[in-house]
Motif scaffolding. Structure first.
Motif, PDB file in Angstrom:
ATOM      1  N   UNK A   7     -19.612 -27.281 -11.397  1.00  0.00           N
ATOM      2  CA  UNK A   7     -19.195 -26.843 -12.726  1.00  0.00           C
ATOM      3  C   UNK A   7     -20.130 -25.772 -13.275  1.00  0.00           C
ATOM      4  N   UNK A   8     -21.429 -25.930 -13.039  1.00  0.00           N
ATOM      5  CA  UNK A   8     -22.398 -24.935 -13.520  1.00  0.00           C
ATOM      6  C   UNK A   8     -22.175 -23.589 -12.842  1.00  0.00           C
ATOM      7  N   UNK A   9     -21.968 -23.591 -11.529  1.00  0.00           N
ATOM      8  CA  UNK A   9     -21.728 -22.345 -10.809  1.00  0.00           C
ATOM      9  C   UNK A   9     -20.413 -21.702 -11.228  1.00  0.00           C
ATOM     10  N   UNK A  10     -19.404 -22.514 -11.501  1.00  0.00           N
ATOM     11  CA  UNK A  10     -18.103 -21.972 -11.898  1.00  0.00           C
ATOM     12  C   UNK A  10     -18.154 -21.391 -13.296  1.00  0.00           C
ATOM     13  N   UNK A  40     -20.738 -19.994  -5.715  1.00  0.00           N
ATOM     14  CA  UNK A  40     -21.410 -19.985  -4.413  1.00  0.00           C
ATOM     15  C   UNK A  40     -20.457 -20.365  -3.274  1.00  0.00           C
ATOM     16  N   UNK A  41     -19.523 -21.264  -3.552  1.00  0.00           N
ATOM     17  CA  UNK A  41     -18.560 -21.646  -2.528  1.00  0.00           C
ATOM     18  C   UNK A  41     -19.026 -22.751  -1.618  1.00  0.00           C
TER      19      UNK A  41
END
Length: 218
Positions: free
Chosen positions: A158-161, A167-168
């Motif tokens: 959720x943080x990366x999105x 990052x994937x």
């Protein structure tokens, strides 16, 4: 008494109730998702609280629509309230909206516009990230081929999105998980755009003031 004053009185009376309903919704949902060994009776209580919170939002929405006298225009002018009613993921955002209303009603000192945008965007990001982590973890754990198997994985995803990094390394594989991901991407872009636009506007104001202070001819 005008419709506007009646609606304002209703909103003033229901601020605390809506705030409690928002927090109860998020709390009961978190308990239901994270406490996997929760007894059946307590799980039933959480479900009842979730539906009760939704009922509070629905009644408030219907009453304010009726008091506004705007007809179908009410939906367009209160888009956040409409989305909160339809999409459970966004219901915790009512806390931010109600906090702003309480501050305004009590006449407390408010932050400058740019600071408010950054502050409320940050609060919204935290609430959205936590709610999305719960939702995607609920649908992804145990799914065949899932990479999001713990709540910590869900928080990282959720943080990366939200940060639009992507990052994937951890991605949803279920249809509902991917639908949540699309919504979170859109919210992340909107929040990032709001913060970036506010920061750019603040910089322009600073540079303009500095130019105004310079002596003529320089």
């Amino acid at each position: 008494m005008t419709d506007d004053s009646r609606q304002a009185r209703w909103e003033n009376r229901t601020e605390a109730l809506l705030a409690v309903a928002s927090l109860l919704f998020l709390t009961s949902y978190a308990v239901q998702v994270l406490a996997s060994d929760l007894p059946r009776a307590w799980r039933t209580v959480c479900v009842v609280v979730l539906f009760a919170a939704w009922a509070v939002f629905a009644v408030d929405y219907a009453v304010r629509w009726r008091l506004s006298g705007q007809g179908p225009r009410f939906v367009r002018r209160h888009l956040l309230d409409t989305l909160v009613l339809v999409l459970p993921l966004l219901r915790p955002l009512r806390v931010v909206h109600i906090y702003e209303a309480v501050q305004r009603r009590h006449g407390r000192p408010r932050l400058a516009l740019h600071a408010r945008v950054v502050t409320y965007s940050g609060l919204s990001a935290l609430l959205l990230g936590f709610a999305a982590s719960l939702a995607v973890y609920q649908h992804e754990r145990g799914a065949p081929g899932a990479t999001i198997r713990t709540f910590g994985d869900a928080v990282w995803w959720a943080s990366a999105t939200l940060a639009t990094v992507g990052y994937g390394d951890e991605t949803p594989v279920t249809p509902m998980g991917r639908l949540i991901a699309v919504g979170l991407m859109l919210c992340g872009l909107a929040l990032l755009g709001a913060v970036t636009g506010s920061f750019s506007s603040w910089l322009l104001q600073v540079f303009t003031r500095e130019d105004d202070k310079r002596p003529p001819g320089r």
